[in-house]
Motif scaffolding. Structure first.
Motif, PDB file in Angstrom:
ATOM      1  N   GLU A 148     -58.952 -49.952  61.796  1.00 52.48           N
ATOM      2  CA  GLU A 148     -58.097 -49.908  62.980  1.00 52.48           C
ATOM      3  C   GLU A 148     -58.353 -48.640  63.784  1.00 52.48           C
ATOM      4  O   GLU A 148     -58.408 -48.667  65.018  1.00 52.48           O
ATOM      5  CB  GLU A 148     -56.627 -49.984  62.574  1.00 52.48           C
ATOM      6  N   ALA A 149     -58.551 -47.530  63.089  1.00 47.42           N
ATOM      7  CA  ALA A 149     -58.877 -46.276  63.788  1.00 47.42           C
ATOM      8  C   ALA A 149     -60.205 -46.413  64.517  1.00 47.42           C
ATOM      9  O   ALA A 149     -60.344 -45.974  65.663  1.00 47.42           O
ATOM     10  CB  ALA A 149     -58.936 -45.119  62.792  1.00 47.42           C
ATOM     11  N   GLY A 150     -61.188 -47.051  63.881  1.00 49.56           N
ATOM     12  CA  GLY A 150     -62.485 -47.277  64.526  1.00 49.56           C
ATOM     13  C   GLY A 150     -62.352 -48.146  65.763  1.00 49.56           C
ATOM     14  O   GLY A 150     -62.977 -47.879  66.789  1.00 49.56           O
ATOM     15  N   LEU A 151     -61.542 -49.189  65.680  1.00 52.14           N
ATOM     16  CA  LEU A 151     -61.314 -50.045  66.847  1.00 52.14           C
ATOM     17  C   LEU A 151     -60.693 -49.259  67.990  1.00 52.14           C
ATOM     18  O   LEU A 151     -61.089 -49.418  69.149  1.00 52.14           O
ATOM     19  CB  LEU A 151     -60.417 -51.226  66.473  1.00 52.14           C
ATOM     20  N   PHE A 176     -63.261 -46.954  69.703  1.00 55.54           N
ATOM     21  CA  PHE A 176     -64.232 -47.647  70.547  1.00 55.54           C
ATOM     22  C   PHE A 176     -63.567 -48.609  71.535  1.00 55.54           C
ATOM     23  O   PHE A 176     -64.236 -49.420  72.155  1.00 55.54           O
ATOM     24  CB  PHE A 176     -65.273 -48.360  69.680  1.00 55.54           C
ATOM     25  N   ASN A 177     -62.251 -48.486  71.668  1.00 53.43           N
ATOM     26  CA  ASN A 177     -61.509 -49.247  72.674  1.00 53.43           C
ATOM     27  C   ASN A 177     -61.719 -50.757  72.533  1.00 53.43           C
ATOM     28  O   ASN A 177     -61.940 -51.458  73.513  1.00 53.43           O
ATOM     29  CB  ASN A 177     -61.893 -48.769  74.083  1.00 53.43           C
ATOM     30  N   ILE A 178     -61.660 -51.219  71.304  1.00 54.05           N
ATOM     31  CA  ILE A 178     -61.785 -52.651  71.042  1.00 54.05           C
ATOM     32  C   ILE A 178     -60.395 -53.179  70.730  1.00 54.05           C
ATOM     33  O   ILE A 178     -59.714 -52.686  69.838  1.00 54.05           O
ATOM     34  CB  ILE A 178     -62.753 -52.930  69.868  1.00 54.05           C
ATOM     35  N   SER A 179     -59.978 -54.178  71.467  1.00 52.18           N
ATOM     36  CA  SER A 179     -58.638 -54.720  71.342  1.00 52.18           C
ATOM     37  C   SER A 179     -58.484 -55.481  70.033  1.00 52.18           C
ATOM     38  O   SER A 179     -59.336 -56.283  69.657  1.00 52.18           O
ATOM     39  CB  SER A 179     -58.357 -55.661  72.510  1.00 52.18           C
ATOM     40  N   GLU A 180     -57.377 -55.246  69.359  1.00 52.88           N
ATOM     41  CA  GLU A 180     -57.116 -55.960  68.106  1.00 52.88           C
ATOM     42  C   GLU A 180     -56.848 -57.439  68.346  1.00 52.88           C
ATOM     43  O   GLU A 180     -57.057 -58.255  67.477  1.00 52.88           O
ATOM     44  CB  GLU A 180     -55.930 -55.327  67.374  1.00 52.88           C
ATOM     45  N   SER A 224     -61.054 -55.783  83.202  1.00 53.49           N
ATOM     46  CA  SER A 224     -60.339 -54.692  82.540  1.00 53.49           C
ATOM     47  C   SER A 224     -58.973 -54.542  83.206  1.00 53.49           C
ATOM     48  O   SER A 224     -58.879 -54.039  84.327  1.00 53.49           O
ATOM     49  CB  SER A 224     -61.140 -53.391  82.689  1.00 53.49           C
ATOM     50  N   PRO A 225     -57.887 -54.976  82.544  1.00 52.60           N
ATOM     51  CA  PRO A 225     -56.572 -54.928  83.180  1.00 52.60           C
ATOM     52  C   PRO A 225     -56.203 -53.566  83.787  1.00 52.60           C
ATOM     53  O   PRO A 225     -55.709 -53.522  84.918  1.00 52.60           O
ATOM     54  CB  PRO A 225     -55.608 -55.342  82.063  1.00 52.60           C
ATOM     55  N   PRO A 226     -56.459 -52.436  83.096  1.00 54.06           N
ATOM     56  CA  PRO A 226     -56.102 -51.162  83.727  1.00 54.06           C
ATOM     57  C   PRO A 226     -56.913 -50.883  84.997  1.00 54.06           C
ATOM     58  O   PRO A 226     -56.364 -50.433  86.005  1.00 54.06           O
ATOM     59  CB  PRO A 226     -56.411 -50.110  82.657  1.00 54.06           C
ATOM     60  N   LEU A 227     -58.220 -51.159  84.951  1.00 55.29           N
ATOM     61  CA  LEU A 227     -59.039 -50.913  86.137  1.00 55.29           C
ATOM     62  C   LEU A 227     -58.689 -51.873  87.259  1.00 55.29           C
ATOM     63  O   LEU A 227     -58.644 -51.485  88.430  1.00 55.29           O
ATOM     64  CB  LEU A 227     -60.527 -51.031  85.800  1.00 55.29           C
ATOM     65  N   LYS A 228     -58.422 -53.115  86.901  1.00 53.78           N
ATOM     66  CA  LYS A 228     -58.039 -54.103  87.907  1.00 53.78           C
ATOM     67  C   LYS A 228     -56.775 -53.636  88.632  1.00 53.78           C
ATOM     68  O   LYS A 228     -56.708 -53.658  89.862  1.00 53.78           O
ATOM     69  CB  LYS A 228     -57.806 -55.462  87.259  1.00 53.78           C
ATOM     70  N   SER A 229     -55.792 -53.197  87.871  1.00 54.00           N
ATOM     71  CA  SER A 229     -54.537 -52.711  88.458  1.00 54.00           C
ATOM     72  C   SER A 229     -54.785 -51.521  89.371  1.00 54.00           C
ATOM     73  O   SER A 229     -54.246 -51.445  90.479  1.00 54.00           O
ATOM     74  CB  SER A 229     -53.570 -52.332  87.337  1.00 54.00           C
ATOM     75  N   MET A 230     -55.627 -50.583  88.905  1.00 57.55           N
ATOM     76  CA  MET A 230     -55.905 -49.389  89.695  1.00 57.55           C
ATOM     77  C   MET A 230     -56.604 -49.758  91.003  1.00 57.55           C
ATOM     78  O   MET A 230     -56.234 -49.290  92.066  1.00 57.55           O
ATOM     79  CB  MET A 230     -56.771 -48.420  88.883  1.00 57.55           C
ATOM     80  N   PHE A 231     -57.603 -50.642  90.944  1.00 58.67           N
ATOM     81  CA  PHE A 231     -58.324 -51.020  92.161  1.00 58.67           C
ATOM     82  C   PHE A 231     -57.444 -51.849  93.095  1.00 58.67           C
ATOM     83  O   PHE A 231     -57.543 -51.708  94.315  1.00 58.67           O
ATOM     84  CB  PHE A 231     -59.622 -51.764  91.821  1.00 58.67           C
ATOM     85  N   ALA A 253     -75.534 -57.586  67.598  1.00 58.89           N
ATOM     86  CA  ALA A 253     -74.797 -56.448  68.165  1.00 58.89           C
ATOM     87  C   ALA A 253     -75.362 -56.052  69.524  1.00 58.89           C
ATOM     88  O   ALA A 253     -74.607 -55.747  70.447  1.00 58.89           O
ATOM     89  CB  ALA A 253     -74.837 -55.260  67.214  1.00 58.89           C
ATOM     90  N   ASN A 254     -76.676 -56.061  69.657  1.00 60.55           N
ATOM     91  CA  ASN A 254     -77.288 -55.628  70.917  1.00 60.55           C
ATOM     92  C   ASN A 254     -77.100 -56.634  72.041  1.00 60.55           C
ATOM     93  O   ASN A 254     -77.180 -56.269  73.212  1.00 60.55           O
ATOM     94  CB  ASN A 254     -78.773 -55.336  70.713  1.00 60.55           C
ATOM     95  N   LEU A 255     -76.870 -57.894  71.713  1.00 62.73           N
ATOM     96  CA  LEU A 255     -76.681 -58.921  72.739  1.00 62.73           C
ATOM     97  C   LEU A 255     -75.218 -59.281  72.974  1.00 62.73           C
ATOM     98  O   LEU A 255     -74.911 -60.064  73.859  1.00 62.73           O
ATOM     99  CB  LEU A 255     -77.451 -60.193  72.359  1.00 62.73           C
ATOM    100  N   HIS A 256     -74.316 -58.720  72.186  1.00 64.38           N
ATOM    101  CA  HIS A 256     -72.900 -59.072  72.309  1.00 64.38           C
ATOM    102  C   HIS A 256     -72.374 -58.667  73.679  1.00 64.38           C
ATOM    103  O   HIS A 256     -72.754 -57.651  74.238  1.00 64.38           O
ATOM    104  CB  HIS A 256     -72.079 -58.410  71.205  1.00 64.38           C
ATOM    105  N   ARG A 257     -71.459 -59.475  74.228  1.00 60.95           N
ATOM    106  CA  ARG A 257     -70.924 -59.251  75.575  1.00 60.95           C
ATOM    107  C   ARG A 257     -70.096 -57.984  75.696  1.00 60.95           C
ATOM    108  O   ARG A 257     -69.930 -57.442  76.772  1.00 60.95           O
ATOM    109  CB  ARG A 257     -70.092 -60.450  76.018  1.00 60.95           C
ATOM    110  N   ASP A 258     -69.573 -57.494  74.587  1.00 63.26           N
ATOM    111  CA  ASP A 258     -68.712 -56.308  74.630  1.00 63.26           C
ATOM    112  C   ASP A 258     -69.532 -55.056  74.317  1.00 63.26           C
ATOM    113  O   ASP A 258     -69.968 -54.862  73.181  1.00 63.26           O
ATOM    114  CB  ASP A 258     -67.580 -56.462  73.608  1.00 63.26           C
ATOM    115  N   PRO A 259     -69.744 -54.199  75.313  1.00 59.90           N
ATOM    116  CA  PRO A 259     -70.535 -52.993  75.059  1.00 59.90           C
ATOM    117  C   PRO A 259     -69.869 -52.049  74.056  1.00 59.90           C
ATOM    118  O   PRO A 259     -70.543 -51.261  73.399  1.00 59.90           O
ATOM    119  CB  PRO A 259     -70.658 -52.338  76.440  1.00 59.90           C
ATOM    120  N   ASN A 260     -68.553 -52.151  73.911  1.00 62.60           N
ATOM    121  CA  ASN A 260     -67.854 -51.308  72.941  1.00 62.60           C
ATOM    122  C   ASN A 260     -68.203 -51.716  71.514  1.00 62.60           C
ATOM    123  O   ASN A 260     -68.326 -50.869  70.633  1.00 62.60           O
ATOM    124  CB  ASN A 260     -66.349 -51.368  73.161  1.00 62.60           C
ATOM    125  N   LEU A 261     -68.362 -53.017  71.287  1.00 66.02           N
ATOM    126  CA  LEU A 261     -68.753 -53.493  69.961  1.00 66.02           C
ATOM    127  C   LEU A 261     -70.160 -52.999  69.641  1.00 66.02           C
ATOM    128  O   LEU A 261     -70.431 -52.547  68.531  1.00 66.02           O
ATOM    129  CB  LEU A 261     -68.690 -55.017  69.893  1.00 66.02           C
TER     130      LEU A 261
END
Length: 167
Positions: free
Chosen positions: A24-27, A30-34, A141-148, A57-65
């Motif tokens: 959980e600390a690792g998630l 790396f900002n990976i949602s539980e 990204s909900p936070p970025l979407k809200s900010m923009f 891992a290199n092709l996964h859609r989530d760059p954080n993963l």
């Protein structure tokens, strides 16, 4: 894998994934949602050959993963992975930074967004792709979407447009 001087020792990804506190600390780091958590996906990413451009891992859609898989490198691709000096401290510092953002965000969500803005924008830029891909990353990204939306006044324009068609 050795984890600093704390005594943690993970030879297999399953050991890390099922050590719930450490995982959980690792998630968080790396900002990976539980809510998107799937143990099989995480294990598959950790076990993939990181030296191959076409690995899971290199092709996964989530760059954080991808970043997490490379940081922990259970399978770096045929050679032993040596962690640089200060690796454990860097992970611990990132974890503290994220927890600070969360604590601040509980009292003022705008401050949490301000603290994470540069990192969030950099992760979208680092993901590469077209300008459209970058905008989709922001929208996703909900936070970025809200900010923009706020910065560009998009929400008010859309709502105003909808309200004028309803009247």
């Amino acid at each position: 894998m050795r984890w600093g001087e704390t005594g943690y020792s993970y030879e297999q990804p399953q050991q890390f994934v099922f050590d719930f506190d450490a995982f959980e600390a690792g998630l968080d780091v790396f900002n990976i949602s539980e809510r998107e958590l799937d143990f099989d996906v995480m294990i598959k990413a950790f076990e993939s050959d990181l030296s191959s451009e076409i690995s899971y891992a290199n092709l996964h859609r989530d760059p954080n993963l991808k970043a997490m898989a490379h940081a922990f490198a259970f399978n770096p691709g045929g050679s032993d992975h040596t962690y640089p000096a200060g690796f454990a401290q860097e992970i611990a510092d990132l974890y503290k930074d994220r927890n600070f953002e969360i604590a601040i965000g509980e009292s003022d969500p705008n401050m949490r967004l301000a603290l994470s803005l540069e990192r969030e924008l950099q992760s979208i830029a680092d993901a590469g792709g077209s300008e459209d891909a970058h905008w989709f990353g922001i929208i996703g990204s909900p936070p970025l979407k809200s900010m923009f939306e706020t910065a560009l006044g998009l929400l008010q324009r859309v709502l105003g447009s909808l309200m004028s068609t309803v009247r």
